[in-house]
Design a protein around this motif. Structure first.
Motif, PDB file in Angstrom:
ATOM      1  N   GLY A  47      12.083 -11.252 -52.405  1.00 42.53           N
ATOM      2  CA  GLY A  47      11.702 -10.147 -51.631  1.00 42.53           C
ATOM      3  C   GLY A  47      11.581  -8.870 -52.592  1.00 42.53           C
ATOM      4  N   VAL A  48      12.126  -7.790 -51.990  1.00 43.43           N
ATOM      5  CA  VAL A  48      12.030  -6.512 -52.631  1.00 43.43           C
ATOM      6  C   VAL A  48      12.426  -6.422 -54.087  1.00 43.43           C
ATOM      7  N   GLN A  49      13.336  -7.537 -54.420  1.00 38.43           N
ATOM      8  CA  GLN A  49      13.853  -7.742 -55.590  1.00 38.43           C
ATOM      9  C   GLN A  49      12.896  -8.476 -56.724  1.00 38.43           C
ATOM     10  N   GLY A  50      11.722  -8.398 -56.468  1.00 34.41           N
ATOM     11  CA  GLY A  50      10.844  -8.897 -57.366  1.00 34.41           C
ATOM     12  C   GLY A  50      10.348 -10.242 -56.927  1.00 34.41           C
ATOM     13  N   GLY A  51      10.251 -10.396 -55.743  1.00 34.49           N
ATOM     14  CA  GLY A  51       9.591 -11.822 -54.908  1.00 34.49           C
ATOM     15  C   GLY A  51       8.325 -11.861 -55.341  1.00 34.49           C
ATOM     16  N   LEU A  52       7.815 -13.286 -55.658  1.00 35.99           N
ATOM     17  CA  LEU A  52       6.502 -13.878 -55.769  1.00 35.99           C
ATOM     18  C   LEU A  52       5.608 -13.456 -54.603  1.00 35.99           C
ATOM     19  N   HIS A  53       4.269 -12.917 -55.065  1.00 32.48           N
ATOM     20  CA  HIS A  53       3.272 -12.745 -54.048  1.00 32.48           C
ATOM     21  C   HIS A  53       2.153 -13.684 -54.354  1.00 32.48           C
ATOM     22  N   ILE A  54       2.410 -15.074 -53.902  1.00 39.29           N
ATOM     23  CA  ILE A  54       1.493 -16.006 -54.270  1.00 39.29           C
ATOM     24  C   ILE A  54       1.094 -16.643 -52.800  1.00 39.29           C
ATOM     25  N   THR A  55       0.036 -17.644 -53.244  1.00 38.39           N
ATOM     26  CA  THR A  55      -0.324 -18.637 -52.139  1.00 38.39           C
ATOM     27  C   THR A  55      -1.177 -19.755 -52.807  1.00 38.39           C
ATOM     28  N   ASP A  56      -1.118 -20.867 -51.906  1.00 38.34           N
ATOM     29  CA  ASP A  56      -1.878 -22.002 -52.789  1.00 38.34           C
ATOM     30  C   ASP A  56      -3.360 -22.087 -52.325  1.00 38.34           C
ATOM     31  N   VAL A  57      -4.007 -22.921 -52.889  1.00 39.30           N
ATOM     32  CA  VAL A  57      -5.592 -23.241 -52.728  1.00 39.30           C
ATOM     33  C   VAL A  57      -5.752 -23.325 -51.070  1.00 39.30           C
ATOM     34  N   THR A  58      -5.079 -24.407 -50.487  1.00 41.88           N
ATOM     35  CA  THR A  58      -5.215 -24.701 -49.272  1.00 41.88           C
ATOM     36  C   THR A  58      -5.187 -23.495 -48.329  1.00 41.88           C
ATOM     37  N   ASN A  59      -4.147 -22.825 -48.250  1.00 39.39           N
ATOM     38  CA  ASN A  59      -4.147 -21.791 -47.369  1.00 39.39           C
ATOM     39  C   ASN A  59      -4.925 -20.679 -47.719  1.00 39.39           C
ATOM     40  N   ALA A  60      -5.319 -20.269 -49.069  1.00 32.20           N
ATOM     41  CA  ALA A  60      -6.344 -19.298 -49.633  1.00 32.20           C
ATOM     42  C   ALA A  60      -7.817 -19.769 -48.734  1.00 32.20           C
ATOM     43  N   SER A  61      -7.796 -20.823 -48.609  1.00 37.83           N
ATOM     44  CA  SER A  61      -9.308 -21.349 -48.278  1.00 37.83           C
ATOM     45  C   SER A  61      -9.407 -21.257 -46.788  1.00 37.83           C
ATOM     46  N   THR A 115      -1.384 -14.676 -39.801  1.00 36.71           N
ATOM     47  CA  THR A 115      -1.478 -13.540 -40.654  1.00 36.71           C
ATOM     48  C   THR A 115      -0.191 -12.523 -40.476  1.00 36.71           C
ATOM     49  N   ILE A 116       0.210 -12.148 -41.674  1.00 36.06           N
ATOM     50  CA  ILE A 116       1.219 -11.319 -41.686  1.00 36.06           C
ATOM     51  C   ILE A 116       1.085 -10.194 -42.793  1.00 36.06           C
ATOM     52  N   LEU A 117       1.195  -8.964 -42.334  1.00 38.16           N
ATOM     53  CA  LEU A 117       1.135  -7.871 -43.422  1.00 38.16           C
ATOM     54  C   LEU A 117       2.658  -7.327 -43.414  1.00 38.16           C
ATOM     55  N   TRP A 118       2.990  -7.043 -44.419  1.00 36.98           N
ATOM     56  CA  TRP A 118       4.257  -6.166 -44.747  1.00 36.98           C
ATOM     57  C   TRP A 118       4.374  -5.017 -45.990  1.00 36.98           C
ATOM     58  N   ASP A 119       5.273  -4.421 -45.824  1.00 35.06           N
ATOM     59  CA  ASP A 119       5.623  -3.255 -46.850  1.00 35.06           C
ATOM     60  C   ASP A 119       6.659  -3.819 -48.106  1.00 35.06           C
ATOM     61  N   PRO A 120       6.116  -4.027 -49.129  1.00 33.71           N
ATOM     62  CA  PRO A 120       6.841  -4.553 -50.204  1.00 33.71           C
ATOM     63  C   PRO A 120       8.197  -3.564 -50.752  1.00 33.71           C
ATOM     64  N   THR A 121       8.029  -2.275 -50.282  1.00 32.08           N
ATOM     65  CA  THR A 121       9.314  -1.455 -50.503  1.00 32.08           C
ATOM     66  C   THR A 121      10.402  -1.574 -49.617  1.00 32.08           C
ATOM     67  N   THR A 122      10.176  -2.009 -48.332  1.00 38.98           N
ATOM     68  CA  THR A 122      11.374  -1.925 -47.519  1.00 38.98           C
ATOM     69  C   THR A 122      11.377  -3.625 -47.217  1.00 38.98           C
ATOM     70  N   GLY A 123      10.175  -4.354 -47.183  1.00 35.37           N
ATOM     71  CA  GLY A 123      10.509  -5.825 -47.004  1.00 35.37           C
ATOM     72  C   GLY A 123      10.154  -6.036 -45.472  1.00 35.37           C
ATOM     73  N   LYS A 124      10.005  -5.096 -44.871  1.00 34.68           N
ATOM     74  CA  LYS A 124       9.501  -5.182 -43.405  1.00 34.68           C
ATOM     75  C   LYS A 124       8.280  -5.387 -42.989  1.00 34.68           C
ATOM     76  N   PRO A 125       8.071  -6.440 -42.036  1.00 33.94           N
ATOM     77  CA  PRO A 125       6.550  -6.398 -41.439  1.00 33.94           C
ATOM     78  C   PRO A 125       5.900  -5.089 -40.949  1.00 33.94           C
ATOM     79  N   LEU A 126       4.775  -4.943 -41.026  1.00 31.67           N
ATOM     80  CA  LEU A 126       3.997  -3.684 -40.573  1.00 31.67           C
ATOM     81  C   LEU A 126       3.619  -3.962 -39.037  1.00 31.67           C
ATOM     82  N   TYR A 127       3.651  -5.287 -38.829  1.00 32.44           N
ATOM     83  CA  TYR A 127       3.176  -5.637 -37.544  1.00 32.44           C
ATOM     84  C   TYR A 127       3.536  -7.163 -37.139  1.00 32.44           C
ATOM     85  N   ASN A 128       3.700  -7.690 -35.901  1.00 33.85           N
ATOM     86  CA  ASN A 128       3.886  -8.970 -35.851  1.00 33.85           C
ATOM     87  C   ASN A 128       2.966 -10.055 -36.465  1.00 33.85           C
ATOM     88  N   ALA A 129       3.423 -11.143 -36.544  1.00 33.46           N
ATOM     89  CA  ALA A 129       2.322 -12.048 -37.212  1.00 33.46           C
ATOM     90  C   ALA A 129       1.426 -12.398 -36.304  1.00 33.46           C
TER      91      ALA A 129
END
Length: 565
Positions: A188-202, A96-110
């Motif tokens: 990334g910060v220049q319009g990166g796609l925020h997506i996943t697929d059904v296997t990872n979402a599951s 699990t990764i959480l990050w800031d889309p305005t800076t592109g930096k992780p908010l914590y380690n994975a």
């Protein structure tokens, strides 16, 4: 540079981001062979016992480097890397990764899938039956466990100030490793796609297993805002294009599969009733149930196997997850110095005679399927004065086989149809001794592909199958050549060994009350358990007065096991 398309056809790239390493491989579409690859290790960060983290930026930079070095390798082979027409991604799941889309930096380690810091979060969710296990599993197909992403997100929200603030200010995105990579590789910060697929979402505990959409009720249970979640897409379609961050700028990303689902696809297990087992850090068995969502009553997970196109139906699987497989051999090497190299394991195990038979339950972080006991810890049973290092190595290899049998037994009970063969893949399958032992202990043939890269191939197949790429037609693809290991031991011998394994499992349960603290250990129970483990040994019979000292020694050994790998 010579035109190599005639020989190899269009090329498909595969990003394989696993728990211990990142690789980029290139497949020839004509033969599905690997032309070249590059691999880099990804170290784990272990700030506390049972905590496993990785640096998301290191993962990203390793992916970029492996892509560029692999392209250089192609040039050296006189192959044009511009012949790569699509890229697939396969990844360690639940991490699990959480990050800031305005800076592109992780908010914590994975937070890595095997991390158990969320044990108290599990207890909070299940407290007083407020959110019944059966109700939640009916919605998402998964039991409440430290394993899954929702618990990790909840922990981050509760314990990391930067995450709390980012969510309050609307500048937080969530993703598993696939989502993190796609977002960065597509801009990334220049319009990166925020997506996943059904296997990872599951694998998040937040997707409804039937609708394949984020479930408001599940998000409410974990109090996770839905605006941080990525868009769910199929496993095979053109999502977007590589941004100007690697030599493959402009190439479409067209396939995403969680690593275990990718192995199922790479094994060409497209028929209902087929199953595969992948042997790596852990061990994961998937049983294809077709378009049916089979709800397990025997400790298995219901998961999405794949959805090969937005206009195709999702195919489901039952899954049994074994937390500790190959890592137990590394533990014997690194923590106990039992062997110098993992490659010695087969030879050492074969040299161990049947006298001094030992059973090892490697429950460093509790037991996964089909037990789901976070209070379990590792035990070694049957130690005698005849025990040698080879017996411990053999016991560790046998533990992998027994755990796979545990899962296969549960699958038979859930589906009513015993498997007639088991397809296998992963790093540990190079061990012929282990594969023969797996066939012997399960009583069915074990089929191993001669081409070992089935997980990466699965991601490549998903990408090559996507509409707009279409260099592969899965209905006409032939399975790769295989070796087959046939059972050679008698059924009664197989059952005796399995019954002893079950005895060892029983002794591993109830060792800790709180996964996050050794303060929860019940020392008298530890001593009692240690005495039970060796009560039948020749040492105990010869020195009955020393039983307490022996039990204490075994207890101290168990405490070392609790420290984990």
């Amino acid at each position: 540079m010579a035109d190599t398309r005639i020989k190899y056809g269009p090329l498909i790239g595969s990003i394989d981001e696993g728990t211990s390493s990142t690789r980029f491989l290139v497949f020839a579409s004509k033969t599905a062979e690997v032309l070249t690859y590059h691999q880099l290790p990804i170290p784990s960060i272990v700030p506390k016992e049972g905590w496993f983290e990785q640096d998301p930026m290191m993962i990203l930079e390793a992916v970029k480097e492996t892509i560029d070095v692999t392209c250089d390798n192609l040039i050296k082979l006189n192959i044009n890397y511009e012949d790569i027409v699509a890229i697939g991604i396969t990844n360690q799941r639940e991490t699990t990764i959480l990050w800031d889309p305005t800076t592109g930096k992780p908010l914590y380690n994975a937070i890595v899938w095997m991390d158990v810091r969320t044990s108290s979060t599990v207890d909070d969710i299940l407290e007083n039956g407020k959110h019944p296990q059966d109700f939640l599993q009916c919605l998402c197909g998964l039991p409440v466990s430290t394993y899954f992403s929702a618990l990790k997100i909840r922990w981050l929200m509760d314990n990391v100030q930067g995450v709390k603030e980012a969510i309050e200010q609307g500048r937080c995105l969530f993703g598993n490793v696939d989502t993190w990579l796609v977002w960065n590789l597509t801009g990334g910060v220049q319009g990166g796609l925020h997506i996943t697929d059904v296997t990872n979402a599951s694998r998040t505990m937040l997707m409804n297993i039937d609708t394949l959409k984020w479930d408001p009720n599940l998000c409410k249970v974990f109090n996770i805002p839905m605006n941080i979640l990525p868009q769910i897409r199929s496993s095979s379609e053109i999502y977007g294009y590589i941004f100007d961050v690697t030599k493959l700028s402009g190439v479409p990303i067209a396939g995403i599969l969680g690593d275990q689902q990718a192995a199922l696809v790479g094994q060409m297990s497209f028929e209902m009733g087929q199953a595969k087992s992948t042997y790596g850090t852990g061990c994961f068995i998937l049983y294809n149930t077709g378009t049916l969502t089979v709800r397990s009553t025997h400790g298995l997970l219901t998961t999405v196997a794949y959805q090969l196109g937005p206009d195709k139906k999702a195919v489901y699987a039952l899954e049994g997850s074994v937390a500790i497989a190959g890592i137990s051999i590394k533990w014997l090497r690194d923590n106990l110095n039992v062997l110098n190299d993992v490659s010695e394991s087969a030879e050492m195990a074969q040299a161990a005679n049947e006298h001094g038979e030992v059973y090892f339950v490697p429950a460093f972080s509790g037991l996964y399927a089909p037990y789901w006991r976070k209070d379990a810890r590792s035990v070694i049973c049957g130690l005698t004065e005849e025990t040698k290092p080879g017996h411990l190595v053999k016991a560790a290899l046998e533990a992998v086989c027994f755990q796979v049998r545990d899962v296969l037994e549960a699958m038979t009970l859930d589906c009513g149809h015993p498997l007639t063969k088991l397809l296998v893949d992963g790093g540990m399958t190079v061990n012929d001794y282990l594969m023969q032992m797996q066939a012997d202990y399960c009583g069915i043939p074990v089929v191993r592909p001669m081409m070992a890269e089935t997980t990466s191939l699965g991601a490549a197949i998903a990408a090559g199958n996507a509409k707009g790429v279409e260099v592969w037609d899965i209905e006409s693809m032939e399975a790769v050549p295989c070796d087959t290991f046939v059972p050679v031991i008698k059924e009664d011998a197989r059952d005796v060994k399995y019954s002893r394994w079950k005895m060892a499992i029983k002794r591993s349960l109830g060792w800790v009350e709180d996964d996050n603290s050794k303060a929860g250990l019940d020392l008298p129970r530890l001593v009692e358990g240690a005495e039970q483990m060796i009560s039948g040994s020749r040492i105990a019979k010869a020195f009955p007065a020393g039983m307490y000292l022996i039990g204490t020694a075994a207890m101290l050994m168990a405490s070392e096991i609790l420290k984990g790998p």
